[in-house]
Design a protein around this motif. Structure first.
Motif, PDB file in Angstrom:
ATOM      1  N   ALA A 204       0.807  -1.216   0.000  1.00  0.00           N
ATOM      2  CA  ALA A 204       0.000   0.000   0.000  1.00  0.00           C
ATOM      3  C   ALA A 204       0.842   1.268   0.000  1.00  0.00           C
ATOM      4  N   THR A 205       2.072   1.203   0.522  1.00  0.00           N
ATOM      5  CA  THR A 205       2.853   2.433   0.719  1.00  0.00           C
ATOM      6  C   THR A 205       4.126   2.516  -0.118  1.00  0.00           C
ATOM      7  N   LEU A 206       4.748   1.398  -0.422  1.00  0.00           N
ATOM      8  CA  LEU A 206       6.007   1.451  -1.167  1.00  0.00           C
ATOM      9  C   LEU A 206       5.767   1.805  -2.630  1.00  0.00           C
ATOM     10  N   PRO A 207       6.394   2.851  -3.119  1.00  0.00           N
ATOM     11  CA  PRO A 207       6.316   3.162  -4.550  1.00  0.00           C
ATOM     12  C   PRO A 207       7.276   2.265  -5.324  1.00  0.00           C
ATOM     13  N   SER A 208       7.258   2.395  -6.621  1.00  0.00           N
ATOM     14  CA  SER A 208       8.247   1.717  -7.442  1.00  0.00           C
ATOM     15  C   SER A 208       9.633   2.278  -7.108  1.00  0.00           C
ATOM     16  N   VAL A 209      10.569   1.404  -6.779  1.00  0.00           N
ATOM     17  CA  VAL A 209      11.912   1.832  -6.378  1.00  0.00           C
ATOM     18  C   VAL A 209      12.923   1.154  -7.294  1.00  0.00           C
ATOM     19  N   PRO A 210      13.603   1.909  -8.159  1.00  0.00           N
ATOM     20  CA  PRO A 210      14.577   1.307  -9.068  1.00  0.00           C
ATOM     21  C   PRO A 210      15.816   0.841  -8.323  1.00  0.00           C
ATOM     22  N   PRO A 211      16.572  -0.100  -8.910  1.00  0.00           N
ATOM     23  CA  PRO A 211      17.833  -0.523  -8.289  1.00  0.00           C
ATOM     24  C   PRO A 211      18.763   0.661  -8.093  1.00  0.00           C
ATOM     25  N   SER A 212      19.574   0.595  -7.050  1.00  0.00           N
ATOM     26  CA  SER A 212      20.494   1.683  -6.717  1.00  0.00           C
ATOM     27  C   SER A 212      21.917   1.191  -6.852  1.00  0.00           C
ATOM     28  N   GLY A 213      22.667   1.737  -7.805  1.00  0.00           N
ATOM     29  CA  GLY A 213      24.048   1.350  -7.994  1.00  0.00           C
ATOM     30  C   GLY A 213      24.203   0.331  -9.109  1.00  0.00           C
ATOM     31  N   ALA A 214      25.450   0.062  -9.476  1.00  0.00           N
ATOM     32  CA  ALA A 214      25.741  -0.901 -10.541  1.00  0.00           C
ATOM     33  C   ALA A 214      25.283  -2.289 -10.113  1.00  0.00           C
ATOM     34  N   PRO A 215      24.679  -3.062 -11.034  1.00  0.00           N
ATOM     35  CA  PRO A 215      24.085  -4.337 -10.653  1.00  0.00           C
ATOM     36  C   PRO A 215      25.094  -5.476 -10.626  1.00  0.00           C
ATOM     37  N   GLY A 216      24.719  -6.558  -9.922  1.00  0.00           N
ATOM     38  CA  GLY A 216      25.395  -7.819 -10.045  1.00  0.00           C
ATOM     39  C   GLY A 216      26.512  -8.091  -9.053  1.00  0.00           C
ATOM     40  N   PHE A 217      27.046  -9.310  -9.169  1.00  0.00           N
ATOM     41  CA  PHE A 217      28.072  -9.792  -8.247  1.00  0.00           C
ATOM     42  C   PHE A 217      29.373  -9.003  -8.393  1.00  0.00           C
ATOM     43  N   ARG A 218      29.681  -8.569  -9.605  1.00  0.00           N
ATOM     44  CA  ARG A 218      30.915  -7.820  -9.822  1.00  0.00           C
ATOM     45  C   ARG A 218      30.933  -6.529  -9.003  1.00  0.00           C
ATOM     46  N   ALA A 219      29.807  -5.845  -8.974  1.00  0.00           N
ATOM     47  CA  ALA A 219      29.725  -4.605  -8.189  1.00  0.00           C
ATOM     48  C   ALA A 219      29.917  -4.888  -6.705  1.00  0.00           C
ATOM     49  N   LEU A 220      29.401  -6.028  -6.243  1.00  0.00           N
ATOM     50  CA  LEU A 220      29.573  -6.409  -4.839  1.00  0.00           C
ATOM     51  C   LEU A 220      31.050  -6.591  -4.509  1.00  0.00           C
ATOM     52  N   VAL A 221      31.771  -7.287  -5.377  1.00  0.00           N
ATOM     53  CA  VAL A 221      33.200  -7.520  -5.159  1.00  0.00           C
ATOM     54  C   VAL A 221      33.968  -6.206  -5.209  1.00  0.00           C
ATOM     55  N   GLN A 222      33.638  -5.348  -6.190  1.00  0.00           N
ATOM     56  CA  GLN A 222      34.319  -4.055  -6.298  1.00  0.00           C
ATOM     57  C   GLN A 222      34.100  -3.218  -5.042  1.00  0.00           C
ATOM     58  N   THR A 223      32.885  -3.250  -4.518  1.00  0.00           N
ATOM     59  CA  THR A 223      32.595  -2.489  -3.304  1.00  0.00           C
ATOM     60  C   THR A 223      33.380  -3.021  -2.122  1.00  0.00           C
ATOM     61  N   ALA A 224      33.434  -4.339  -1.970  1.00  0.00           N
ATOM     62  CA  ALA A 224      34.155  -4.938  -0.853  1.00  0.00           C
ATOM     63  C   ALA A 224      35.647  -4.645  -0.924  1.00  0.00           C
ATOM     64  N   ARG A 225      36.172  -4.490  -2.133  1.00  0.00           N
ATOM     65  CA  ARG A 225      37.610  -4.240  -2.318  1.00  0.00           C
ATOM     66  C   ARG A 225      37.973  -2.765  -2.174  1.00  0.00           C
ATOM     67  N   THR A 226      36.981  -1.890  -2.115  1.00  0.00           N
ATOM     68  CA  THR A 226      37.270  -0.470  -1.904  1.00  0.00           C
ATOM     69  C   THR A 226      37.863  -0.292  -0.505  1.00  0.00           C
ATOM     70  N   PRO A 227      39.033   0.311  -0.370  1.00  0.00           N
ATOM     71  CA  PRO A 227      39.713   0.352   0.940  1.00  0.00           C
ATOM     72  C   PRO A 227      38.857   0.902   2.074  1.00  0.00           C
ATOM     73  N   VAL A 228      38.168   2.014   1.840  1.00  0.00           N
ATOM     74  CA  VAL A 228      37.399   2.609   2.928  1.00  0.00           C
ATOM     75  C   VAL A 228      36.239   1.709   3.336  1.00  0.00           C
ATOM     76  N   VAL A 229      35.626   1.017   2.390  1.00  0.00           N
ATOM     77  CA  VAL A 229      34.547   0.088   2.715  1.00  0.00           C
ATOM     78  C   VAL A 229      35.092  -1.129   3.465  1.00  0.00           C
ATOM     79  N   ALA A 230      36.231  -1.644   3.015  1.00  0.00           N
ATOM     80  CA  ALA A 230      36.842  -2.791   3.688  1.00  0.00           C
ATOM     81  C   ALA A 230      37.171  -2.469   5.143  1.00  0.00           C
ATOM     82  N   LEU A 231      37.691  -1.258   5.382  1.00  0.00           N
ATOM     83  CA  LEU A 231      37.956  -0.845   6.762  1.00  0.00           C
ATOM     84  C   LEU A 231      36.664  -0.719   7.560  1.00  0.00           C
ATOM     85  N   GLY A 232      35.608  -0.241   6.902  1.00  0.00           N
ATOM     86  CA  GLY A 232      34.319  -0.160   7.568  1.00  0.00           C
ATOM     87  C   GLY A 232      33.791  -1.527   7.980  1.00  0.00           C
TER      88      GLY A 232
END
Length: 404
Positions: A204-232
């Motif tokens: 009843a309340t959620l509108p259509s919400v498009p994906p946020s950010g580059a899709p797929g497993f590759r983007a997940l790996v790239q994010t995890a390898r980003t130094p500041v994210v890894a430290l987080g």
């Protein structure tokens, strides 16, 4: 402290996937944020229910209570991979339907548990719940970021994470009471019914919400390898792991308090639950306005409280104060780290959300294991002191990572 992330640290994404594409969604979506919080409440309540029903479940299925307790463990273990799995395997599907689908999966899980004739089927059904819970929580940051303006994200995550705090307070006592009145299977059917109400609120309340950010497993790996994210991620494991090093062994620690009885034990657990809710409420405005302060204050509160409790918690007054400070600090952590991730990886919110969930599940496993080793080899005080040190180290890592 800069709020900008160097462009080299987090790869740019196509405009079609950037959070700014949801500008029309952000205009008036607080009811949708509340619906997400209701979803978290329903899912976490379902996760904790077996803890209050172990004896009747074990008696009916002719298993030990320790075996029945694995119904809780199963949901946590699958959470290590479930959050990133959901994020990476559904790269282009409207997030409105992803969240609704995960809620539906939780409903199915509770119904299957309620009618399961064997423990094996119950365990498999709980794995479905673990997938639903971890996936929903992993997606909640990115979805919420598209429902509210950027300078209100901390407050919005407070509403979403408030579901965790309320479930922590209510799930076990409510499950025990309803189990006594109507039987344990009826409790899971009731959880399924609550899920249906939650699903209706989301649709009843959620509108259509498009994906946020580059899709797929590759983007997940790239994010995890980003130094500041890894430290987080390392900081989250230290802070949450430090918390669970002590929290897992609260019961034996409480038993050392002079004059403790079952009523006072329940009171201390209630104090922790209420403090956790208070900490979450306070965390939202601080995350929006003074994130650099919150990053230090919340983990240090955990660290100081656990150490003081270990050294002076034999006195009831000290125990009450330290448990309240401890609960307040940890209650602020989910909103704090999610808002922090949104600042350092604004174009990788979905991947970042999945990594945060995995980090929390890893922290639970490592914290409980290391705490158990310390309890057995040195004593319960060592687990609390070690956990406090880990939490403070996590604050240092998180603060220094953001400055980088």
């Amino acid at each position: 402290m800069s709020t900008r992330t160097p462009t080299a640290a987090v790869p740019a994404v196509p405009a079609a996937h950037a959070p700014s594409t949801a500008a029309t969604v952000r205009r008036a979506s607080w009811p949708a944020v509340v619906a997400l919080g209701l979803g978290i409440f329903t899912l976490v309540t379902s996760e904790f229910l077996p803890a209050s029903l172990l004896s009747p479940i074990a008696a009916e299925l002719a298993i030990t209570e320790g075996t029945a307790g694995q119904l809780v463990t199963a949901t946590s273990l699958i959470g290590i991979v479930a959050g990133p799995l959901v994020v990476s395997s559904l790269p282009r599907l409207d997030r409105r339907w992803v969240m609704a689908g995960l809620t539906s999966l939780a409903i199915i899980s509770n119904v299957l548990v309620a009618v399961a004739p064997t423990f094996g089927l119950m365990l498999a059904s709980r794995l479905l719940l673990g997938l639903a819970l971890s996936g929903f929580w992993a997606m909640s940051l990115a979805v919420t970021a598209q429902l509210v303006p950027a300078d209100r994200l901390g407050r919005a995550m407070t509403i979403v994470n408030g579901g965790v705090s309320l479930a922590t307070i209510a799930a076990v006592p409510a499950g025990a009471w309803f189990g006594e009145q109507f039987g344990w299977r009826a409790v899971f059917l009731g959880a399924a019914a609550a899920g249906v109400v939650t699903l209706a609120a989301q649709l009843a309340t959620l509108p259509s919400v498009p994906p946020s950010g580059a899709p797929g497993f590759r983007a997940l790996v790239q994010t995890a390898r980003t130094p500041v994210v890894a430290l987080g991620i390392l900081a989250i494991v230290l802070i949450a792991g430090g918390h669970f090093m002590g929290f897992t062994y609260l019961r034996p620690a409480f038993e050392s308090i002079d004059g403790l009885n079952p009523s006072l034990l329940a009171l201390l657990l209630l104090v922790f639950g209420v403090a956790s809710f208070v900490g979450n409420v306070v965390a939202g405005p601080l995350a929006d306005r003074r994130l650099q302060v919150l990053v230090i204050a919340a983990p240090v509160a955990i660290g100081a409280a656990t150490v003081v409790f270990a050294l002076g918690g034999a006195h009831l007054g000290v125990a009450i104060v330290t448990v309240f400070v401890w609960g307040s600090g940890f209650g602020a952590v989910p909103t704090m780290v999610q808002t922090w991730m949104a600042k350092v990886a604004p174009d990788r919110l979905e991947s970042a959300g999945g990594l945060v969930v995995s980090a929390f599940q890893i922290a639970i496993t490592i914290g409980a294991a290391v705490g158990g080793l310390l309890v057995d080899s040195v004593g319960v005080q060592a687990a609390f002191i070690g956990g406090g040190i880990a939490a403070v180290l996590g604050a240092c890592v998180l603060s220094s990572a953001r400055r980088r």
